[in-house]
Design an enzyme around this catalytic site. Sequence first.
Site, PDB file in Angstrom:
ATOM      1  N   LYS A  84       0.836  -1.201   0.000  1.00  0.00           N
ATOM      2  CA  LYS A  84       0.000   0.000   0.000  1.00  0.00           C
ATOM      3  C   LYS A  84       0.872   1.254   0.000  1.00  0.00           C
ATOM      4  CE  LYS A  84      -3.457  -2.771   0.401  1.00  0.00           C
ATOM      5  NZ  LYS A  84      -4.094  -3.210  -0.837  1.00  0.00           N
ATOM      6  N   ASP A  85       0.244   2.361  -0.419  1.00  0.00           N
ATOM      7  CA  ASP A  85       0.926   3.645  -0.488  1.00  0.00           C
ATOM      8  C   ASP A  85       1.588   4.000   0.832  1.00  0.00           C
ATOM      9  OD1 ASP A  85      -1.709   3.598  -2.092  1.00  0.00           O
ATOM     10  OD2 ASP A  85      -0.514   5.090  -3.146  1.00  0.00           O
ATOM     11  N   LYS A  86       2.728   4.678   0.770  1.00  0.00           N
ATOM     12  CA  LYS A  86       3.384   5.136   1.985  1.00  0.00           C
ATOM     13  C   LYS A  86       2.672   6.362   2.545  1.00  0.00           C
ATOM     14  CE  LYS A  86       7.597   7.022   3.961  1.00  0.00           C
ATOM     15  NZ  LYS A  86       9.032   7.333   3.789  1.00  0.00           N
TER      16      LYS A  86
ATOM     17  N   SER B 158      -0.135   0.362  -3.781  1.00  0.00           N
ATOM     18  CA  SER B 158      -1.302  -0.495  -3.622  1.00  0.00           C
ATOM     19  C   SER B 158      -1.939  -0.828  -4.954  1.00  0.00           C
ATOM     20  CB  SER B 158      -2.334   0.192  -2.730  1.00  0.00           C
ATOM     21  OG  SER B 158      -2.768   1.402  -3.309  1.00  0.00           O
TER      22      SER B 158
END
Length: 683
Positions: free
Chosen positions: A240-242, A484
């Site tokens: 998933k995106d940071k 993600s």
Amino acid sequence: MARSSSLSEAEAGISCFASSLPGFRGVLKHRYSDFIVHEVARDGTLVQLTSFDLPTECVDVKEEEKAAPSADADHSQALESFRALCGDADCEALRGLLERAAAGGDSDVSPVILSPDADKAHRSEVHNFFKKNLKFLVTDTVEHSDGVQRCIRVRLGSGAGGGRGGGGSGRGRKRKNMGASDWRDDRPFDSRGSSNWSDHVGKFLRFHLYKENKDTQEALGVIGKMLGLQPRSFGFAGTKDKRAVTSQQVTVFKVQANRLAALNNRLFGIKVGNFCYVKEGLVLGQLMGNRFTITLRGVIAESEDVIKAAADGLGKNGFINYYGLQRFGSGSVPTHLVGAALLRGEWKAAVNLILDPREGERDDINELRKHYKEHGDIDKALRNFPRHLVAERAILQCLKKCPGNYLQALKGIPRTLRMMYVHSYQSYLWNHAASMRVEKYGISQVVEGDLVYNKESPPEESTSVDIAETDDGHTNSSEIDLCSEAQPEETIQSVKIVDSGDLLKGMYTFDDVVLPLPGSQAIFPGNAVAEIYHEMAKKDGISLTENARGVKEFSITSMKGGYRRLFQRPIDFQWELMTYTDESSSLAETDLDVLSRTKPKEANELVTSDQAQDKLEETSDTSMPTNGSGSLENKPTGSSDTAPTKLAIKLAFTLPASCYATMAIRELLKTSTSVAYQKTLSC
């Protein structure tokens, strides 16, 4: 050749929009909590953190584990034998470990790293000593901090109360494909599970991972260190995106839920819950999609009607299903250029692209890259390159052992990561083909020669074709944002080329059109769109039908190929306009916010422990404005002493796996998502 800037959308083939509606200005990810992602599991359920309760199943300890020697027994004789084997310093270090374990330190007891030992036969003798005399301890061989020497590490097994995800007696599993790049001292222990596990309980613990402003690998790395597990011990469907608040499912082999739950008060920006035991672990791609809640702040438009029309248009018209810029990395060396070098068989050029200095990277890392390029000092580079530079360190380790063997060095990169370079080139071709299809034929209808999923194919004749074959080595690199949305393609139905008969029947619409990701089992469209694949590949010196220098792995023909929908509509799309005055205020609820409201007793202590860290991270947030047409600023309301009222738009929608939310936002705002463009807006 080094580039001076990151990849632009046009260079990545991203040039078209699904509608001609005007966009507007909005600030994306002003706070990381403005970008919330919930995984959608394969059964369609939304993955949310809703409980910290332990599962009702009980993991019993078998009799042989109960009878195992414990850390608080008398080990004086074993210690003297160990002193003779390894010397005074290592003996005293081991004594300290046993004393801490006997005092009840449990999983908080840190491992002991023994002195460097270049003698493999002696290291084997040490391992055997622990197997025979101190069975409740687990040993493994790791790199020294200098990146060159080898050491033995000693830790508690489950029989002494510590333990890797399932115990200390599960020896004997071969460390398959564990080269120097995979086995390092920042990956504490192996993922071999214990045999001491109840038969009636699933061998995998599944839990929901909630994280804030951290990528998946970073969060699992923190948890793994606390549990004494390698990152590869964890299974997950997608990273998933940071810069976001995300919730996803994770599995781990033979770890008791109470051990994981006990970490919550020690984790900052990370929480775990919704525990249950299951029979199988997760692998990449095992998800239906992701649910996004995205807030755009500082909205400016000519009128509210423009905003409403653009939002309604996104829900109705959808967006071109491009691979977002994240697919190609965030640095000045796009990953598809590395992929192109691999596909041409230019091994040294590919290595140089990965190792050479680059624009936009931290100064200290760039200085290290420059020093290596000028002096070729591998030992210094290995000592100083950060651990997150997975590909770089793997290459250097191999070049140290086999100087000049660039192909072997590239094969030292974990497979998942090295194949992402090639997949990135496939995505590059796909984006350009998508733009050509839209520019040449529009989006109003399907045309003869288009590829579509075959609605007339019986189920038994359907074929499954995928773009990525993954293994269990989940890795991360500064080069690639394994976000993600950037997941392996779903297995798909068979496809067909639309003919005149299909057009007369009216069976297919533009929504059905797919484009291929080149591979041995993928077919091309039967119209002019097919030409761009071959033209661009030929221009790049790449064959879509032959192996580069006879190396099968780095060739288009080594992959089956796949298909991707040209067009995507957001699912269950909702939006609302909001006003706010405080830039630091939350405009959307996270899972932890909901828990604090609905179960304050459970969540209060956890939320409080994160407040200091949250404040620190939020103050370092940087705005990423995106701009569309519009000239009217939001006017301040009330007296000059009060903060001006600003406008925001909150969007909620679901996308299938592998679709990029940033491309939906691009369609809404009619603006570039490139970092370079956003920097010009923030000046």
